[in-house]
Structure formats: structure tokens, C-alpha cells
Write a protein that holds these residues in place. Structure first.
Motif, mmCIF file in Angstrom:
data_model
loop_
_atom_site.group_PDB
_atom_site.id
_atom_site.type_symbol
_atom_site.label_atom_id
_atom_site.label_comp_id
_atom_site.label_asym_id
_atom_site.label_seq_id
_atom_site.Cartn_x
_atom_site.Cartn_y
_atom_site.Cartn_z
ATOM 1 N N ARG A 264 0.814 -1.214 0.000
ATOM 2 C CA ARG A 264 0.000 0.000 0.000
ATOM 3 C C ARG A 264 0.850 1.268 0.000
ATOM 4 O O ARG A 264 0.570 2.243 0.686
ATOM 5 C CB ARG A 264 -0.967 0.002 1.182
ATOM 6 C CG ARG A 264 -2.016 -1.088 1.094
ATOM 7 C CD ARG A 264 -3.053 -0.952 2.171
ATOM 8 N NE ARG A 264 -2.688 -1.692 3.366
ATOM 9 C CZ ARG A 264 -3.364 -1.660 4.507
ATOM 10 N NH1 ARG A 264 -4.430 -0.889 4.613
ATOM 11 N NH2 ARG A 264 -2.978 -2.362 5.540
ATOM 12 N N ASP A 265 1.947 1.236 -0.772
ATOM 13 C CA ASP A 265 2.777 2.417 -0.933
ATOM 14 C C ASP A 265 2.140 3.398 -1.911
ATOM 15 O O ASP A 265 1.305 3.018 -2.742
ATOM 16 C CB ASP A 265 4.171 2.027 -1.450
ATOM 17 C CG ASP A 265 4.963 1.231 -0.434
ATOM 18 O OD1 ASP A 265 4.719 1.410 0.768
ATOM 19 O OD2 ASP A 265 5.813 0.418 -0.852
ATOM 20 N N ARG A 266 2.574 4.645 -1.840
ATOM 21 C CA ARG A 266 2.130 5.661 -2.791
ATOM 22 C C ARG A 266 3.068 5.603 -4.001
ATOM 23 O O ARG A 266 4.251 5.921 -3.911
ATOM 24 C CB ARG A 266 2.208 7.050 -2.144
ATOM 25 C CG ARG A 266 1.738 8.181 -3.046
ATOM 26 C CD ARG A 266 1.915 9.522 -2.368
ATOM 27 N NE ARG A 266 3.260 10.043 -2.477
ATOM 28 C CZ ARG A 266 4.172 9.970 -1.531
ATOM 29 N NH1 ARG A 266 3.912 9.367 -0.385
ATOM 30 N NH2 ARG A 266 5.375 10.490 -1.699
ATOM 31 N N VAL A 438 -5.618 4.615 -8.877
ATOM 32 C CA VAL A 438 -6.119 4.178 -7.575
ATOM 33 C C VAL A 438 -7.630 4.107 -7.661
ATOM 34 O O VAL A 438 -8.292 5.082 -8.042
ATOM 35 C CB VAL A 438 -5.702 5.158 -6.467
ATOM 36 C CG1 VAL A 438 -6.265 4.721 -5.115
ATOM 37 C CG2 VAL A 438 -4.183 5.248 -6.407
ATOM 38 N N ASP A 481 -5.960 7.286 5.081
ATOM 39 C CA ASP A 481 -4.586 7.317 4.583
ATOM 40 C C ASP A 481 -3.665 8.008 5.580
ATOM 41 O O ASP A 481 -2.534 7.563 5.819
ATOM 42 C CB ASP A 481 -4.521 8.048 3.241
ATOM 43 C CG ASP A 481 -5.189 7.273 2.115
ATOM 44 O OD1 ASP A 481 -5.452 6.076 2.302
ATOM 45 O OD2 ASP A 481 -5.437 7.881 1.056
ATOM 46 N N THR A 485 -0.646 6.098 7.520
ATOM 47 C CA THR A 485 0.748 6.543 7.357
ATOM 48 C C THR A 485 1.385 6.847 8.697
ATOM 49 O O THR A 485 2.539 6.477 8.959
ATOM 50 C CB THR A 485 0.799 7.781 6.452
ATOM 51 O OG1 THR A 485 0.217 7.470 5.181
ATOM 52 C CG2 THR A 485 2.236 8.246 6.239
ATOM 53 N N ARG A 547 -3.773 3.676 2.313
ATOM 54 C CA ARG A 547 -2.433 3.577 1.743
ATOM 55 C C ARG A 547 -1.579 4.725 2.270
ATOM 56 O O ARG A 547 -2.090 5.700 2.819
ATOM 57 C CB ARG A 547 -2.484 3.604 0.207
ATOM 58 C CG ARG A 547 -3.037 4.879 -0.382
ATOM 59 C CD ARG A 547 -3.307 4.741 -1.877
ATOM 60 N NE ARG A 547 -3.771 5.990 -2.455
ATOM 61 C CZ ARG A 547 -3.020 6.824 -3.167
ATOM 62 N NH1 ARG A 547 -1.758 6.510 -3.391
ATOM 63 N NH2 ARG A 547 -3.494 7.932 -3.663
ATOM 64 N N ARG A 548 -0.283 4.583 2.067
ATOM 65 C CA ARG A 548 0.639 5.614 2.535
ATOM 66 C C ARG A 548 0.519 6.877 1.686
ATOM 67 O O ARG A 548 0.386 6.785 0.464
ATOM 68 C CB ARG A 548 2.081 5.102 2.504
ATOM 69 C CG ARG A 548 2.376 4.041 3.561
ATOM 70 C CD ARG A 548 3.781 3.474 3.412
ATOM 71 N NE ARG A 548 4.104 2.565 4.495
ATOM 72 C CZ ARG A 548 3.757 1.282 4.535
ATOM 73 N NH1 ARG A 548 3.067 0.754 3.524
ATOM 74 N NH2 ARG A 548 4.076 0.522 5.564
#
Length: 972
Positions: A264-266, A438, A481, A485, A547-548
Motif C-alpha cells: 500500500r505504498d504511494r 487508484v 490514509d 501513514t 495507503r501511505r
């Protein structure tokens, strides 16, 4: 996988970015400036040129161009955050310091700070020539008579750029410095992607830094050279006549795309393919560009990407703005695209050098960062100073477009590319695709818990304010998000807050209160974490679709670390004056402030608060001896923590002939004013006579009561000084040191305990007492508690910092050879990075060729810069350490204590090699329960036996745990 994410076998995702650029302190500021068409190159005033050291006659030369793209605050650095002593930071090239800070910021931007990522992180980077070393340090005569010392080499040589970063951030993947001139940082990106594909690391930092010293200086224009006569870089323009210098730093974080999506990275962009080659001999000269090499590297990168050339809608060119280089580059690009089949119908061209100047080793990665932003934001910034294409370019621009204004393409940009061509012929080209879309996600329902932490309360308030300001202008930000994070993508520091909220707007309000000094209510779901325990991500309301995202990172507290050439006037070793000279105080001050890089040091400021460490203290003592000719010992200096104390003590050494101040007997210097009130107590023990210098006050408290710290096996208490800076307890903190230099005396645990107890009772005649000690010091503290209880006194609590229970030493034996074999590994643990010969490799070498003495071991460890005093102190440390370990094997408590024991036990296992060499058994710290009828608690703290009390990462946790172990203040 769709067309936009296929290509090379495993595409690479760009998941984080950070940088410092001329006129922009961050990537977001850079993007804003690019969209506004701002040029960072500026003209310097006559005053700025003089301050930079530019001679007036040079500045008045008709060909002198007083312009560059300067980077602000290159003299500032948060050395404390990275655990770097002030003097070491001062001697270190600002390029290395800037790169380290930027790597940290990039990992935070990616949501994977050091210590939170389960995998190996590599670092690939480049830097320019150290003009800091050649200029300020050399001009300031910091070079010793025999040439460049090891500290200067480590701080300024390119070789150590990435390895220093890996060491300071704890990164275990490949650490590779890349040097191919101005293509270096894009080549570093290529090598990082290859390392990811090969499985050599699971995440990679890639980038470069270039800082020229002095910043605010220009250059002499030479016709036919690459530098512009008017300080403007007109890329692709008919008036192109050269480039201009700039400084900056950029770093990207890369990860295999599948792993990034799963975690779930950007993903800001996807690297589809890259290639590197060299022109070889196929060009007119070594420094000239080679068209054939450029064509080939572009074709290869496109082939690896799996994309057709006509899919590439933007190319960030090398684009130096020279009349020779730009036409060759455009022709090579058109030729490479045409060879792939259908050339682009509309491909935009740009070069960030028109905005920032040429950033040399940081140029390639800066172009990559701009290209990632182009793909992510789907906007192409305009080219400053572009009016019309040059005649040698125009014929090849069919299908290409250069615009002076920002352009939003009619159709979404599918792909883009970056070129960087190094002086000497090493070419790099990278093809990127837009980030995968996304999907729709549900809106947050219910409350969420936002977790924030920082090194202290001031930093926490600053962080809260920056996060508040960040979210204020992002009303569409997703609360899940943000919470995800903060829970998974940040380091746990000592100062913490947990904010319960249902919306971003509510979170903004709570952050504002925290930034203003308010204290949020303690949320039960985060109570353990707020008290210093590990975080439970579920308490934050972890959602599977979160997600991040990019959020402000930990605030840096930078201060000046710099060699000022105009202030440094030494030219060799100082003369040794007579001790009767009236300027003794000034000479002492000059030595200490210079070693600490603290010119504003006050007479009562604590040296250790200014970053003094044990090795630098040894060098300080050596300089004080050389400067004054007085026989100051390290043990004496260790208890003198302020300028006023050192001057008074050395005046006493000099005798009444000195005009530096009233003579003060050496033994009285370490004893504080707090102890003066009890100095006439009838309970004073005669056995303390002659040893009062072994007790020193680490910190004056504002609450009643005292805490006494017993030294570990080596006999010094520098680690306690570091620990004290992370404590909130308000009692006065005292430290004892070992009575070294008296063979045969105080070699048993009970002898030491009796001596220390007599010293403690001079300060505090009656109980209840609070005692503490690390490792061996904990065992002695326990024996001191027994001694006090036998005298009818109450010992409220004894705190043991990872001390082995007595059962660990029963029957153990180790000869001199075993201690000599273990010593290199021990030095590597307690003085990490102090010399190349320490640590496991040195221990193995000692096993291969056993040394005959500790002096022989130290000579193997020494790096050529260690003074005789430093070697002597290490030898003394060794003998004290050996004596104390042998004492433990002859000691066992007579009976259980009545008072409480709190054991702060390291989470990680101790070095087995050292334990085997010294024949120490592995025992549970819970065995201490056998030695007290009171309450015995074992509480875990981060780190191993050595890092728990020395690592900047672990010290805040130990400080908080120590505060809790001591209990509430107020004991008389």
C-alpha cells in the motif's frame, strides 16, 4: 499487468522523493517554482562576494559573472538527530550532511523510515568534489602537518557518502557511491533498479548531491567554455550560449512495483526501463558529447521498457543550454525515436537546468524528480528564457515541442523519459510510465486514532503545526490514509500524542491545539504506546483500503557546523606557555570552544550538552595539556563539566603564580553546591578522603532527592551523561567513576561498594536512597544497597540497566588472551565508527594472530590519528574493564535486599562472541528476583546490551523507562 506497468520483468515504483534545491527547500516547493517559471540563478552583491572571499580585482574583471543558483543554509545541520558529535559534523563536507538528511526525509516521504521496514534497504548516491575540504578547511589550516587526517578523509571523501548514510540510518543493503560526473545520480538510479531486480535489496535510495563552497561566488566567462556569459541557461533557444552553476540534492525511494502495491505504498511513477553506456572513442574529444552513444542508450532503454517510442510524451533532456550540446542531443533523440518505428507525434521537451542551473552530480536525479511530477500531476512546466529554437535544432524538432509556458496535454501522458550525459561519455536514459490508477475507496466511518511522536515536546508541537498546515490546504485528503501513514510509516520517538478524530477537519483542530502547547486527553486504546511501549497498529483503526501518503516528517533542529577560514589562524601545534601566564583562562576557553564548535559557550554550560563524547574528551585533554603545559588527567577532566570548573581546576594545578583565578583544590571541583550544605555532616566517612573527585554531578535537579549512578566495567560515565539528556526526572543526578591508577586496590565488588557508599553519604547522609548502574555498575549498586541496609539505612530502589545476575558469572574464567581477543569487538560496540579496526572483523583478525598486550591491540585498532593520550586512555579502560569482570566472578550477594529492584533489560540478545570469550553464562534477568525480598520488576527496552545506552535511536526510550523506574520525585 497492463501495458503501462509491463516492460522489464519487474517494474520499479518511485514511492518517495525528497530534496533541497536552489530556492526550494522541498520537492513540493520545487514543483511550485517550476510551474511559476522561476529561475533560481541570481546576481550576488559586492558585499556577498567579499564575504565569500572573492578578491575585489577579480569581481571587477569585465569577464567575471557574479551569478549562480545558490543553496541556502549549507552550514546548518541537525547533528544531534543523527548522533554525530559536533566536531565531526564540523569537519564533514556539507554534501555528506545534506545527503544524509535528504535520505532520511525521502524514507519518511515513502512512509518507510529506518527501523520500520522489514527488508534490506540499499543506497546509491553521488557527490561532487569536496570544495569544502579544498577551500575552507585547507584555507583555515585545519590540515595537520602530516596531511589529511582520518576524520577529514571520512568526512570529505566521496567514497564514504553512501556508507556513512547506511551506517547512520542502519541500512543493510548495498551502499554504493557512483561517480560518472554529471550523469552520476541518474546512473545511481539505474544501478538501484538493477539491485532491486537482482534481489540484492528490497528498497533502494538513489540520488546525488552537489554543493560548491563558497556558494555566493561567480566565475570567469571564457569564450568557447560551457559557462554562460550572462548567467542564463537558454536551453534549446536560439540564444543558447552556456550553462550556469547550481547546488542541490535529490533522492528518490525505489521499490519493486508488486511489493509497493501489496504494501500500500504511494506510487508516483513507474520506471519501465533504463540503460547506461559510454561514448568510447567515437567523438571529437574526451569532454565532447557523443551522438552515437546517446542514440544507443536511448534505444536500449526504450527496448527494455517495452513501450513504443510514440508513447513517450515528455523528455527531460540533459539540456545544458550550450550551442554544441543541445543540437547533438536533439538530433540523437529524434534518431533514436525514429529507429524504433513511429516517432512521437507530440513529445514535449524540457530541462530543469534553465530553472536551477547545472547541479552536476545531482542533475540527473533532479531531472528524474521533475519527470515523476510531470507524470503524476499531468502538467509540463514551461522553459524559462525560451523564445525560439536554435537553427541547428529546429530542423530536428518535427514531432517535438518546447514551450515557454506550462502545458496540460490534451491526452493523458502515458510515459516520459529522462536523459543525463556525463562529462567523459557515460550516458544514462530512463523511461517512466504514469502511476497505476487508484480505485474508488469507501469514505471513513467511525473514529480514528492519529499517532504522532517526536524526539521531545517542542519537536512534537512543531510537527503538529506542520501537519496541521499541510492538511489545511488538502481538504480532500483521506483520513484513513493519514492515520495509516502515521501508524505504519513513522519512527516511534519519546514524546508522543494520540488524537481521536472522525474527520480531517477535526484532526486539523486537534493538531492546532497540540501545536499551541495543549495536552490531548489520553486515549485508552493508545495508553501503552503513550507510556513508551510498542504501538498496536490496530488501535489506530487500520483499514484495508488505506495507503501511505506524503506527510510532513520529523522536524530537524539545525545549527551551524562550519570551518570559517577567516577565523582559523593556527599554523601547527600551539606553543607551550608558562603556567604563570595571565591568559590561562582564555587559552582553556579557546581549546574547548574550538573542539565543541561552540564559540558562544558560557562559563557554566555543560560540555556534554554541546555534544562532547569520550573520544573527543581525550583529544580535548591532550590539547589542554599541550596548550597550558599542565598535567591534567582525563579522570580529572571527566568530572569538570563546565569552563568555569576547568579553569578553576587548572588554576589550582598551576599554583598561586597563575592569574587565571583563585586556586581551587582539584578534589573539590566535582562536588556541587548542593552537597556543600551537607559537607559537614557527622556521618562523613573517613574512607572517602582522597577520592572525592570520583563523585561528580551530572545534572543539578530542581526537585529534592538524589540519584546515584555507578560506573560500568570500563569505569567511565560518558554514557550516563548522554542518558541524562533524555530524562525528565528532576532530582539531582550524580555519577561515580572508577578509582583507576591504583593497582591492587578496590579490585573487589565489595571494596568498590564500600568506597562508593562513603562518597554517596557525603552528599546524602540519610536514606531513602536511589541507586542505579549499567551492567557491572548494577552489580556494584546492589552491593552498595546491601552495605547501606546493613548500616540501618533504607534503599528505596536499585535500578539495574541490563546487569547480568550473579549466577551468570559462577565458575567462569577467562585469561588475559581471552580479554585481549574480545577487546576489539567491545571497542566496536562502545565506540562505533571510531576506527576501521574495530568490530567483528578485528576480533577475527585477533583470533588469527593473537596479540601479546593491550598496547598491541590498540595499535591494530588505531587509524593513524589517535593521539598517545587516546591510546593511553583506551589501555587504562581495558585494564579497568578486565579487573572489574574478574571481580564479578569472585562476588555473590550475602543476603537478599529489602528494597525494590527494577531491571531495564535489553530486548535484543547480547553479543555472543564477547560472552563466550569472557565465559559469561546467558541468564534471564528475572533471576535478580532471588536477590531481593522486595518487589523485583523486569522491563524491556529497545536495543542490545550496548546500543540501548549508546544509540541515539534507543536513548530516548531508555530515558523514559529510567524515569518510570525511578518513581515519582520528591524523596528527600
Amino acid at each position: 499487468m497492463n501495458e503501462e506497468t509491463s516492460g522489464q520483468d519487474t517494474p520499479t515504483a518511485v514511492i518517495g522523493m525528497a530534496g533541497r534545491f536552489p530556492g526550494a527547500a522541498s520537492v513540493s516547493e520545487l514543483w511550485r517554482n517550476l510551474l511559476n517559471g522561476e529561475r533560481a540563478v541570481r546576481r550576488f552583491t559586492d558585499e556577498e562576494l567579499r564575504e565569500a572571499g572573492v578578491p575585489d580585482d577579480l569581481a571587477r574583471h569585465p569577464s567575471y559573472v557574479p551569478m549562480a543558483a545558490a543553496l541556502e543554509d549549507i552550514d546548518l545541520f541537525d547533528a544531534e538527530f543523527f548522533g554525530i558529535p559536533s566536531r565531526e559534523a564540523q569537519l564533514t563536507d556539507p554534501q555528506h550532511r545534506l545527503f544524509l538528511e535528504t535520505c532520511w526525509a525521502a524514507l519518511e516521504d515513502a512512509g518507510h523510515p529506518p527501523g520500520r521496514f522489514d527488508g534490506r534497504i540499499g543506497v546509491f548516491g553521488s557527490s561532487s568534489l569536496s570544495t569544502y575540504l579544498l577551500g575552507l578547511i585547507a584555507a583555515g589550516e585545519e590540515l595537520p602537518p602530516d596531511g589529511i587526517s582520518y576524520p577529514l578523509l571520512l568526512g570529505n571523501d566521496k567514497d564514504f557518502l553512501c556508507t556513512r548514510t547506511a551506517h547512520r540510518l542502519g541500512l543493510t543493503g548495498p551502499a554504493v557511491t557512483v561517480q560518472t560526473a554529471c550523469s552520476s545520480s541518474l546512473v545511481a538510479v539505474h544501478l538501484a533498479t538493477q539491485a532491486l531486480l537482482a534481489g540484492e535489496c528490497d528498497m533502494a535510495l538513489a540520488g546525488g548531491v552537489s554543493v560548491t563552497v563558497p556558494q555566493k561566488a561567480g566565475y570567469l566567462y571564457r569564450e568557447g567554455g560551457i559557462l554562460s556569459p550572462d548567467g542564463r541557461c537558454r536551453v534549446f533557444d536560439a540564444g543558447a550560449n552556456g550553462t550556469v552553476r547550481g547546488s542541490g540534492c535529490g533522492v528518490v525511494v525505489l521499490r519493486r512495483l508488486d511489493d509497493a502495491v501489496a504494501d500500500r505504498d504511494r506510487v508516483s511513477a513507474v520506471i519501465r526501463g533504463s540503460a547506461v553506456n559510454n561514448d568510447g572513442a567515437d567523438k571529437v574529444g574526451f569532454t565532447a558529447p557523443g551522438a552515437a552513444g546517446q542514440v544507443e542508450v536511448i534505444r536500449e532503454a526504450i527496448a527494455v521498457s517495452g513501450l513504443p517510442a510514440d508513447a513517450i510524451g515528455y523528455v527531460e533532456a540533459h539540456g545544458t543550454g550550450t550551442s554544441l550540446g543541445d543540437p547533438i542531443e536533439v538530433r540523437a533523440l529524434a534518431s533514436a525515436h525514429a529507429a524504433d518505428g513511429e516517432p512521437p507525434k507530440e513529445c514535449h521537451l524540457g530541462s530543469v537546468k534553465a530553472n536551477l542551473g547545472h547541479l552536476d552530480a545531482a542533475a540527473g536525479v533532479t531531472g528524474l524528480i521533475k519527470t515523476v511530477l510531470v507524470l503524476r500531476e499531468q502538467v509540463i512546466p514551461g522553459q524559462p528564457d525560451f523564445t525560439a529554437p536554435g537553427p541547428a535544432i529546429e530542423a530536428h524538432l518535427a514531432g517535438y515541442r518546447v514551450s515557454a509556458e506550462p502545458v496540460r496535454p490534451a491526452a493523458p501522458l502515458r510515459a516520459a523519459a529522462v536523459s543525463s550525459f556525463g562529462l567523459g561519455g557515460t550516458n544514462a536514459h530512463v523511461v517512466l510510465a504514469a502511476p497505476p490508477p487508484v480505485g474508488e475507496r469507501p469514505a471513513p466511518a467511525g473514529s480514528r486514532l492519529a499517532l504522532l511522536s517526536a524526539r521531545d515536546t517542542d519537536a512534537l508541537a512543531t510537527l503538529a503545526g506542520e501537519l496541521r498546515d499541510h492538511l489545511r490546504v488538502r481538504p480532500d485528503a483521506c483520513l484513513d490514509d493519514i492515520v495509516f501513514t502515521l501508524a505504519h510509516g513513522r519512527t516511534d520517538f519519546a514524546a508522543r500524542a494520540a488524537l481521536r478524530c472522525r474527520s480531517v477537519a477535526e484532526l486539523v483542530d486537534l493538531l492546532g491545539e497540540l501545536a499551541s502547547g495543549g495536552t490531548p486527553p489520553t486515549d485508552p486504546a493508545a495508553a501503552d504506546w503513550l507510556a513508551g511501549g510498542p504501538r498496536d497498529p490496530r488501535s489506530a483503526g487500520d483499514c484495508p483500503h488505506a495507503r501511505r501518503v506524503a506527510l510532513p516528517g520529523h522536524p530537524m533542529r539545525r545549527r551551524r557546523h562550519w570551518i570559517d577560514a577567516r577565523q582559523a589562524q593556527r599554523s601547527g601545534p600551539p606553543a607551550q606557555p608558562s603556567v604563570s601566564e595571565p591568559d590561562l583562562a582564555e587559552r582553556v576557553r579557546e581549546v574547548i570552544t574550538r573542539m565543541l564548535d561552540a564559540p558562544e559557550l558560557g562559563p557554566d554550560d555543560d560540555f556534554y550538552d554541546q555534544g562532547l563524547d569520550s573520544m573527543r574528551a581525550v583529544e580535548t585533554v591532550t590539547l589542554l595539556r599541550d596548550t597550558t603545559g599542565l598535567p591534567l588527567s582525563f579522570e580529572e577532566f571527566d568530572g569538570l563539566r563546565t569552563l568555569s570548573a576547568v579553569v578553576a581546576h587548572m588554576a589550582g594545578l598551576a599554583g598561586p603564580a597563575s592569574d587565571a583565578g583563585s586556586p581551587v583544590p582539584p578534589a573539590s571541583a566535582p562536588v556541587s553546591s548542593a552537597s556543600a550544605a551537607v559537607s559537614t555532616a557527622t556521618t562523613r566517612t573517613a574512607g572517602a578522603a582522597g577520592f572525592r573527585h570520583l563523585l561528580s554531578r551530572i545534572r543539578e535537579g530542581s526537585a529534592p532527592g538524589h540519584v546515584f549512578m555507578v560506573p560500568p566495567a570500563g569505569g567511565t560515565v560518558v554514557a550516563y551523561i548522554d542518558l541524562s539528556r533524555h530524562m525528565r526526572d528532576e532530582r539531582t543526578l550524580w555519577a561515580l567513576t572508577h578509582p583507576s591508577g591504583q593497582p591492587g586496590r578496590h579490585r573487589s565488588v565489595r571494596d568498590l561498594a564500600r568506597l562508593y557508599t562513603s562518597l554517596v553519604r557525603e552528599v546524602q547522609p540519610q536514606g531513602p536512597y536511589l541507586l542505579a548502574g549499567y551492567s557491572f555498575g548494577g552489580s556494584v549498586a546492589l552491593e552498595m544497597a546491601a552495605e547501606l541496609e546493613r548500616d540501618g539505612e533504607e534503599v528505596e530502589r536499585t535500578v539495574l540497566l541490563d546487569s547480568h545476575p550473579p549466577e551468570a558469572y559462577i565458575g567462569g574464567s577467562a585469561d588475559d588472551a581471552a580479554f585481549l581477543a574480545a577487546f576489539p569487538a567491545l571497542v566496536g560496540k562502545i565506540l562505533p565508527g571510531s576506527a576501521p579496526g574495530t568490530g567483528e572483523a578485528a576480533a577475527e583478525a585477533v583470533e588469527t594472530v593473537p596479540p601479546r598486550s593491550v598496547e598491541e591491540v590498540i595499535e591494530r585498532l588505531a587509524d593513524g590519528t589517535w593521539s598517545a593520550a587516546m591510546k593511553a586512555e583506551l589501555a587504562g579502560f581495558f585494564h579497568t574493564w578486565q579487573d572489574n569482570h574478574e571481580a564479578l566472578k569472585r562476588w555473590f550477594p550475602d543476603r537478599p535486599l529489602s528494597g525494590d529492584i527494577v531491571v531495564l533489560a535489553a530486548e535484543q540478545e547480547e553479543d555472543r562472541a564477547i560472552m563466550r570469550a569472557l565465559d559469561i553464562r546467558r541468564t534471564e534477568r528475572g533471576l535478580w528476583a532471588r536477590h531481593s525480598s522486595g518487589r523485583v520488576e523486569v522491563r524491556q527496552v529497545p536495543g542490545d546490551h550496548y546500543s540501548m545506552i549508546r544509540s541515539p535511536e534507543h536513548l530516548p526510550h531508555l530515558g523514559a523507562a529510567f524515569d518510570r523506574a525511578l518513581g515519582p520525585a520528591g524523596t528527600p
